[in-house]
Design a protein around this motif. Sequence first.
Motif, short mmCIF file in Angstrom:
data_model
loop_
_atom_site.label_atom_id
_atom_site.label_comp_id
_atom_site.label_asym_id
_atom_site.label_seq_id
_atom_site.Cartn_x
_atom_site.Cartn_y
_atom_site.Cartn_z
N MET A 78 0.83 -1.21 0.00
CA MET A 78 0.00 0.00 0.00
C MET A 78 0.86 1.26 0.00
O MET A 78 0.54 2.25 -0.67
CB MET A 78 -0.94 -0.02 1.20
N ILE A 79 1.98 1.22 0.72
CA ILE A 79 2.88 2.38 0.74
C ILE A 79 3.56 2.54 -0.61
O ILE A 79 3.67 3.65 -1.15
CB ILE A 79 3.93 2.22 1.86
N ALA A 80 4.02 1.43 -1.18
CA ALA A 80 4.73 1.48 -2.47
C ALA A 80 3.82 1.96 -3.60
O ALA A 80 4.29 2.61 -4.54
CB ALA A 80 5.28 0.09 -2.79
N THR A 81 2.54 1.65 -3.51
CA THR A 81 1.59 2.05 -4.58
C THR A 81 0.87 3.36 -4.25
O THR A 81 -0.04 3.76 -4.96
CB THR A 81 0.54 0.94 -4.80
N HIS A 82 1.30 4.02 -3.16
CA HIS A 82 0.71 5.29 -2.73
C HIS A 82 -0.82 5.18 -2.60
O HIS A 82 -1.58 6.00 -3.15
CB HIS A 82 1.07 6.42 -3.71
N PHE A 83 -1.24 4.16 -1.89
CA PHE A 83 -2.67 3.92 -1.67
C PHE A 83 -3.34 5.18 -1.10
O PHE A 83 -2.80 5.82 -0.18
CB PHE A 83 -2.85 2.76 -0.70
N THR A 84 -4.50 5.50 -1.62
CA THR A 84 -5.26 6.66 -1.14
C THR A 84 -6.54 6.18 -0.46
O THR A 84 -7.34 5.46 -1.07
CB THR A 84 -5.62 7.61 -2.29
N SER A 85 -6.72 6.56 0.80
CA SER A 85 -7.90 6.15 1.55
C SER A 85 -9.10 6.98 1.16
O SER A 85 -8.96 8.03 0.52
CB SER A 85 -7.63 6.29 3.05
N PRO A 86 -10.32 6.55 1.53
CA PRO A 86 -11.53 7.30 1.16
C PRO A 86 -11.52 8.75 1.64
O PRO A 86 -12.17 9.61 1.01
CB PRO A 86 -12.64 6.50 1.86
N ASP A 87 -10.81 9.06 2.72
CA ASP A 87 -10.77 10.45 3.20
C ASP A 87 -9.64 11.26 2.56
O ASP A 87 -9.39 12.40 2.95
CB ASP A 87 -10.65 10.49 4.73
N GLY A 88 -8.95 10.67 1.59
CA GLY A 88 -7.92 11.39 0.85
C GLY A 88 -6.51 11.23 1.35
O GLY A 88 -5.57 11.77 0.74
N ALA A 89 -6.29 10.50 2.42
CA ALA A 89 -4.95 10.32 2.96
C ALA A 89 -4.16 9.36 2.08
O ALA A 89 -4.65 8.29 1.71
CB ALA A 89 -5.02 9.78 4.39
N VAL A 90 -2.94 9.76 1.74
CA VAL A 90 -2.08 8.94 0.88
C VAL A 90 -1.09 8.18 1.75
O VAL A 90 -0.43 8.76 2.62
CB VAL A 90 -1.32 9.81 -0.14
N ALA A 91 -0.98 6.87 1.51
CA ALA A 91 -0.06 6.04 2.29
C ALA A 91 1.38 6.46 2.00
O ALA A 91 1.82 6.49 0.85
CB ALA A 91 -0.25 4.57 1.94
N SER A 92 2.09 6.81 3.07
CA SER A 92 3.48 7.26 2.92
C SER A 92 4.16 7.24 4.29
O SER A 92 3.51 7.48 5.32
CB SER A 92 3.53 8.68 2.35
N LEU A 93 5.44 6.97 4.29
CA LEU A 93 6.18 7.01 5.56
C LEU A 93 6.17 8.40 6.18
O LEU A 93 6.34 8.54 7.39
CB LEU A 93 7.63 6.54 5.33
N SER A 94 5.95 9.41 5.35
CA SER A 94 5.92 10.78 5.88
C SER A 94 4.75 11.01 6.83
O SER A 94 4.75 11.98 7.59
CB SER A 94 5.86 11.79 4.73
N ASN A 95 3.74 10.12 6.78
CA ASN A 95 2.63 10.25 7.73
C ASN A 95 3.09 10.09 9.17
O ASN A 95 2.36 10.46 10.10
CB ASN A 95 1.56 9.20 7.42
N LEU A 96 4.28 9.55 9.35
CA LEU A 96 4.80 9.38 10.71
C LEU A 96 5.22 10.70 11.34
O LEU A 96 5.29 10.79 12.57
CB LEU A 96 6.00 8.41 10.69
N ALA A 154 1.86 4.54 8.72
CA ALA A 154 2.22 5.07 7.40
C ALA A 154 1.04 4.98 6.45
O ALA A 154 0.82 5.87 5.62
CB ALA A 154 3.43 4.30 6.85
N VAL A 155 0.27 3.91 6.55
CA VAL A 155 -0.90 3.73 5.68
C VAL A 155 -2.07 4.58 6.14
O VAL A 155 -2.73 5.24 5.33
CB VAL A 155 -1.31 2.24 5.64
N ASN A 156 -2.30 4.59 7.43
CA ASN A 156 -3.45 5.32 8.00
C ASN A 156 -2.92 6.33 9.00
O ASN A 156 -2.46 5.94 10.08
CB ASN A 156 -4.40 4.32 8.68
N PRO A 157 -2.93 7.64 8.68
CA PRO A 157 -2.39 8.64 9.61
C PRO A 157 -2.92 8.42 11.03
O PRO A 157 -4.08 8.08 11.23
CB PRO A 157 -2.91 9.95 9.02
N TRP A 158 -2.06 8.66 12.01
CA TRP A 158 -2.35 8.27 13.38
C TRP A 158 -3.64 8.88 13.94
O TRP A 158 -4.32 8.27 14.74
CB TRP A 158 -1.16 8.60 14.28
N ARG A 159 -3.99 10.09 13.48
CA ARG A 159 -5.22 10.72 13.99
C ARG A 159 -6.48 9.99 13.51
O ARG A 159 -7.56 10.14 14.09
CB ARG A 159 -5.30 12.19 13.56
#
Length: 493
Positions: free
Chosen positions: A189-207, A276-281
């Motif tokens: 999911m991180i490698a393919t930049h998965f985008t969740s229904p609320d618009g969050a993009v999977a990325s290590l930067s979410n940390l 990384a996939v789902n922002p902590w908030r």
Amino acid sequence: MSERTTTAGPKPALNSSSSDGQEPHLARALGNRHIQLLAIGGAIGTGLFMGSGKTISLAGPSVIFVYMIIGFMLFFVMRAMGEILLSNLNYKSFSDFAGDLLGPWAGFFTGWSYWFFWVVTGVADIVAIAGYVDKLAPGTPLWIPALITPVVLIVLNLPSVKAFGEAEFWFAIIKVVAILALIGTGIVMIATHFTSPDGAVASLSNLWNDGGMFPHGMFGFVLGFQIAIFAFAGIELVGTAAAETKDPEKNLPRAINSIPIRVLLFYVGALVVIMAVNPWRNIDAASSPFIGMFTLAGLGIAAVVINLVVLTSAASSANSGIYSTSRMVYGLAQDGNAPKAFGKLSPRKVPQNALLFSCIFLLAGLILLYSGDSVIGAFTIVTSVASVLTMFVWSMILISYIVFRRRRPALHAASTFKMPGSGFMPYVVLAFFGFMLVALGQADDTRLALFVTPVWFLLLGAAWYLNRQTPLQQARIAEWKAVREAETVTAGV
């Protein structure tokens, strides 16, 4: 009953009377694969699957450091335990060496506190099982899984210790596969930049892109330790299996030395991927982030499977607890610290009376389920009490080690499995546990544990006062004092 000596040299094994024709010895039937997976199962507890959501909500991404710090500290507890157990293979558990090194009172307090810890943990596991059964089959009365679970545990433990080992082996395999599947899914999911229904993009930067690694400051970081410490409860489980382990000189060190790798992979790896996939908030504090991530990935069936895995994890934890408590009560009975009936073994070398005794107390989960506002609320309260109790046991292991090094320097010098930093790390870890108690006092739902556990110790103190008056305990105390004086002279301290 044969008496245990408290000398530093070889001791006769402490056995129950065999006058009734029963075999008095515990069987060394747990092989390397059992011990390795038992250690993994102990390190991966219900707290990781069920409690990590709340831990993330409290600490944010800094929860990664929380788990790393706790894992680092507990590695030294395990190494201390391993060194002492291997110094005398007649020790059945850490309760044995606490009584041998600190005095009979320490064996009594450590053994019964560990029993109470696992009973409390077993209740928490039953609360978790009931919660996940409700998710899988909504509308199921909570009392059904709360009653069925103890019966299943008895069936798993009564046949033989090898049957228990096999059950735990497969329970642990399921947990390992589930976590590896989660990490693998998350990496994709991180490698393919998965985008969740609320618009969050999977990325290590979410940390770090939402308030940094410490979004709630140091106070939030400290609060994260409250639930996280419970996730590691049971890591000392291999110490209660010492008397039933084949080739302990080889298998115990292997299991203990692999702890850092387990922490990095199963705790840190899984949580990094989840946040990384789902922002902590966005992570729900009241539910499992493991289930949430598979649901987010659109793997509905996988989410159901993970529900089953988490349920299995809770059952595994409860199963380990029943095993541990039965062996601990068996050992206490051998020392005259519990009724003699608990010191008897079945023809299959299982302490069945002690096993049934512990299972009865798991029914307290019924009361808790119907008295709390929510499953996670009940889980938090119970796990907080369990955390204080397990830190007491870990502290007794460290204090025993400090005394071991001082009074038995020859055994320490001869050890092939010395604790790293043995001269100072026990004090560092004990100071860390003091910090943990402060952390538990920072929130209302965990502060309760600091009021409940002193009541337990007062009751235990009263029980020991009465028990120590018996001729057997007076003889053991006198013998221990004599040996301590001789060792002190020999060691020159």
